[in-house]
Scaffold this motif. Sequence first.
Motif, short mmCIF file in Angstrom:
data_model
loop_
_atom_site.label_atom_id
_atom_site.label_comp_id
_atom_site.label_asym_id
_atom_site.label_seq_id
_atom_site.Cartn_x
_atom_site.Cartn_y
_atom_site.Cartn_z
N MET A 194 -25.28 21.26 -79.15
CA MET A 194 -26.03 20.34 -78.30
C MET A 194 -25.75 20.69 -76.85
SD MET A 194 -27.91 17.60 -77.94
CE MET A 194 -27.90 16.86 -79.58
N LEU A 195 -26.83 20.93 -76.09
CA LEU A 195 -26.66 21.15 -74.65
C LEU A 195 -27.28 19.96 -73.93
CD1 LEU A 195 -27.07 24.30 -72.51
CD2 LEU A 195 -28.25 22.21 -71.82
N ALA A 196 -26.54 19.36 -72.99
CA ALA A 196 -27.08 18.20 -72.27
C ALA A 196 -27.01 18.39 -70.77
CB ALA A 196 -26.30 16.94 -72.66
N LEU A 197 -28.03 17.84 -70.09
CA LEU A 197 -28.03 17.84 -68.62
C LEU A 197 -27.99 16.39 -68.14
CD1 LEU A 197 -30.56 20.31 -69.19
CD2 LEU A 197 -29.67 20.63 -66.90
N GLU A 198 -27.25 16.17 -67.05
CA GLU A 198 -27.20 14.84 -66.42
C GLU A 198 -27.56 15.05 -64.95
OE1 GLU A 198 -26.48 11.41 -66.50
OE2 GLU A 198 -26.39 11.55 -64.31
N THR A 199 -28.68 14.45 -64.53
CA THR A 199 -29.08 14.55 -63.12
C THR A 199 -29.67 13.21 -62.66
OG1 THR A 199 -31.32 15.30 -63.69
CG2 THR A 199 -29.69 17.03 -63.31
N SER A 200 -29.01 12.10 -63.05
CA SER A 200 -29.64 10.81 -62.73
C SER A 200 -29.44 10.40 -61.28
CB SER A 200 -29.12 9.72 -63.66
OG SER A 200 -27.76 9.52 -63.46
N CYS A 201 -28.42 10.94 -60.63
CA CYS A 201 -28.15 10.52 -59.26
C CYS A 201 -27.78 11.73 -58.41
CB CYS A 201 -27.06 9.46 -59.29
SG CYS A 201 -26.90 8.58 -57.74
N ASP A 202 -26.55 11.79 -57.92
CA ASP A 202 -26.19 12.90 -57.03
C ASP A 202 -25.18 13.85 -57.66
OD1 ASP A 202 -24.13 11.07 -56.99
OD2 ASP A 202 -23.67 11.37 -54.87
N GLU A 203 -25.04 13.81 -58.98
CA GLU A 203 -24.16 14.76 -59.65
C GLU A 203 -25.02 15.60 -60.59
OE1 GLU A 203 -21.24 12.04 -59.76
OE2 GLU A 203 -20.41 13.45 -58.30
N THR A 204 -24.89 16.92 -60.49
CA THR A 204 -25.60 17.78 -61.44
C THR A 204 -24.57 18.16 -62.50
OG1 THR A 204 -26.58 18.76 -59.47
CG2 THR A 204 -27.16 19.76 -61.59
N ALA A 205 -24.90 17.97 -63.77
CA ALA A 205 -23.91 18.28 -64.81
C ALA A 205 -24.57 18.86 -66.05
CB ALA A 205 -23.13 17.02 -65.16
N VAL A 206 -23.84 19.78 -66.67
CA VAL A 206 -24.29 20.43 -67.91
C VAL A 206 -23.11 20.46 -68.87
CG1 VAL A 206 -25.10 22.60 -68.95
CG2 VAL A 206 -25.98 21.90 -66.71
N ALA A 207 -23.33 20.14 -70.13
CA ALA A 207 -22.25 20.22 -71.12
C ALA A 207 -22.78 20.80 -72.43
CB ALA A 207 -21.64 18.84 -71.38
N GLU A 229 -28.95 30.15 -79.00
CA GLU A 229 -28.10 29.65 -80.10
C GLU A 229 -27.95 28.13 -80.10
OE1 GLU A 229 -25.00 33.26 -80.95
OE2 GLU A 229 -24.77 32.13 -79.09
N ILE A 230 -28.46 27.48 -79.05
CA ILE A 230 -28.36 26.01 -78.97
C ILE A 230 -29.38 25.40 -79.94
CG2 ILE A 230 -28.61 24.02 -77.42
CD1 ILE A 230 -26.29 25.69 -76.47
N ASP A 231 -28.94 24.35 -80.64
CA ASP A 231 -29.82 23.74 -81.64
C ASP A 231 -30.64 22.56 -81.13
OD1 ASP A 231 -29.21 25.41 -83.84
OD2 ASP A 231 -27.22 24.48 -83.89
N ALA A 232 -30.15 21.90 -80.06
CA ALA A 232 -30.91 20.76 -79.52
C ALA A 232 -30.56 20.60 -78.05
CB ALA A 232 -30.57 19.48 -80.29
N PHE A 233 -31.54 20.14 -77.28
CA PHE A 233 -31.35 19.96 -75.84
C PHE A 233 -31.55 18.49 -75.49
CE2 PHE A 233 -32.56 24.34 -76.48
CZ PHE A 233 -31.69 25.02 -75.64
N ALA A 234 -30.67 17.98 -74.62
CA ALA A 234 -30.75 16.57 -74.24
C ALA A 234 -30.68 16.45 -72.72
CB ALA A 234 -29.60 15.79 -74.86
N ALA A 235 -31.20 15.35 -72.21
CA ALA A 235 -31.07 15.06 -70.78
C ALA A 235 -31.09 13.56 -70.58
CB ALA A 235 -32.23 15.69 -70.00
N THR A 236 -30.50 13.11 -69.48
CA THR A 236 -30.57 11.69 -69.12
C THR A 236 -32.01 11.37 -68.76
OG1 THR A 236 -28.35 11.88 -68.22
CG2 THR A 236 -29.64 9.95 -67.55
N SER A 237 -32.58 10.34 -69.39
CA SER A 237 -33.98 10.01 -69.09
C SER A 237 -34.10 8.73 -68.27
CB SER A 237 -34.78 9.91 -70.38
OG SER A 237 -34.20 8.95 -71.22
N GLY A 238 -32.98 8.12 -67.89
CA GLY A 238 -32.98 6.92 -67.04
C GLY A 238 -31.76 6.09 -67.38
N MET A 293 -36.16 13.69 -63.20
CA MET A 293 -37.21 14.63 -63.59
C MET A 293 -36.69 16.06 -63.69
SD MET A 293 -40.81 13.99 -61.81
CE MET A 293 -40.71 12.46 -60.98
N ILE A 294 -35.76 16.42 -62.82
CA ILE A 294 -35.28 17.81 -62.82
C ILE A 294 -34.55 18.11 -64.14
CG2 ILE A 294 -33.84 19.54 -61.63
CD1 ILE A 294 -36.03 18.50 -59.77
N GLY A 295 -33.55 17.28 -64.49
CA GLY A 295 -32.78 17.53 -65.71
C GLY A 295 -33.66 17.44 -66.95
N ALA A 296 -34.52 16.40 -67.00
CA ALA A 296 -35.37 16.21 -68.18
C ALA A 296 -36.35 17.37 -68.33
CB ALA A 296 -36.11 14.88 -68.09
#
Length: 363
Positions: free
Chosen positions: A1-14, A73-82, A90-93
């Motif tokens: 699982m790869l996730a992005l978080e960009t809801s505010c002023d922190e850019t994050a990937v895990a 090789e990643i099986d699913a992608f996630a992002a913060t949607s709100g 919008m950027i992360g999603a």
Amino acid sequence: MLALETSCDETAVAILREDRSGHELLASEVASQVAAHEKYGGIVPEIASRNHLVYAPRLLDRAASAARTRMSEIDAFAATSGPGLASSLMIGASIAKGLAIGFGKGYLGINHLEGHLLSPFFEAENNGDTDIKPNVSLIVSGGHTMLVLVGGLTIYKVIGRTVDDAAGEAFDKVAKMLGLGYPGGPEIEKHARGGDPKRVDFPRSMPGSENFSFSGLKTAVRYLLPRIRVTPTEAQQSRGTPLNDAITGASGSLDFARDDKLLSDLCTSFQQAIIDVLVTKTIAAAQKYRVDLVTVSGGVSCNQELRRQMCDATSRKGIEFKSAEPWMCTDNAAMIAFAALLRLRAGFESHVTEEIDPNLALV
Ligand code: KG4
Ligand code: ZN
């Protein structure tokens, strides 16, 4: 699982890996934009989204190499949607959706608050049995202060929320008034060490309610600065120095130099006013709804004194207490990857046409 978080002023990937023996966090990258917004005295949405665009590709590369994996090789992608800033979300999603479409994999839009709420259950290495036990969850961050009754994964009922400022926002604004840096929470916590929590009798608002209010407390600090009403400490009385004089210099402005404990006592008293309210309402909710677990998450839950007092108060009532590790309390993508993994396991998936929602509610 790869996730992005960009809801505010922190850019994050895990990146979180799961197999039959459990899950393991392979990478968690966070790029803070604090410096970019500092000179404006607040977050500028357009600068935040432009920075997400610059940082996200770099963090994706860094996370993939830390995890020794390729995007294919990643099986699913996630992002913060709100909830959060529309142009940032919008950027992360969009990146997560693009990757999901490009590699023909699934996409999950995750509620940022659910990410925080589940974070106390996260273990960097886990044997596969993540049981989200019923609990009363206190989410305390820069944007939110809420009490949630949790029945299990996806079973959430918001039972209390702030009617004005969030607790973290109060920390940030008061720190600014006191001339301390941003973010204000860690600054106030640092200056509060060793101070007298009883020196200033700040208000504890909305007693008996499950909702919170912190703007009165913030205003109390503002009024206190030039003209103070306090309970003088014994030391103060014995020195015979009226606190008003110590705080109000000849010009009517603050003079911390004339009272070397003043800043520390102010910070401790302010911090204690927030902690009292958070602890009292959380314990009352746990008792009212008869749950034997309390969890705390969000940036303010990094605060060691809050953690210590919540731990003491819960143990006195025979209630279990869980909080996320401090690095996982502030915004990060590992909590989004974790929520996405639990949801995927439970059969949830989002459609790539699902839009981001700046006001997304926790349901
Ligand atoms: O969860 P977070 O990173 O972002 C939001 O979703 O809002 O929380 C950031 C907030 C800021 O207001 C910051 O001042 C506060 O968490 N914070 C703290 C501490 N560390 C961060 N507040 C009190 N004590 C701390 N040690
Ligand atoms: Zn947050």
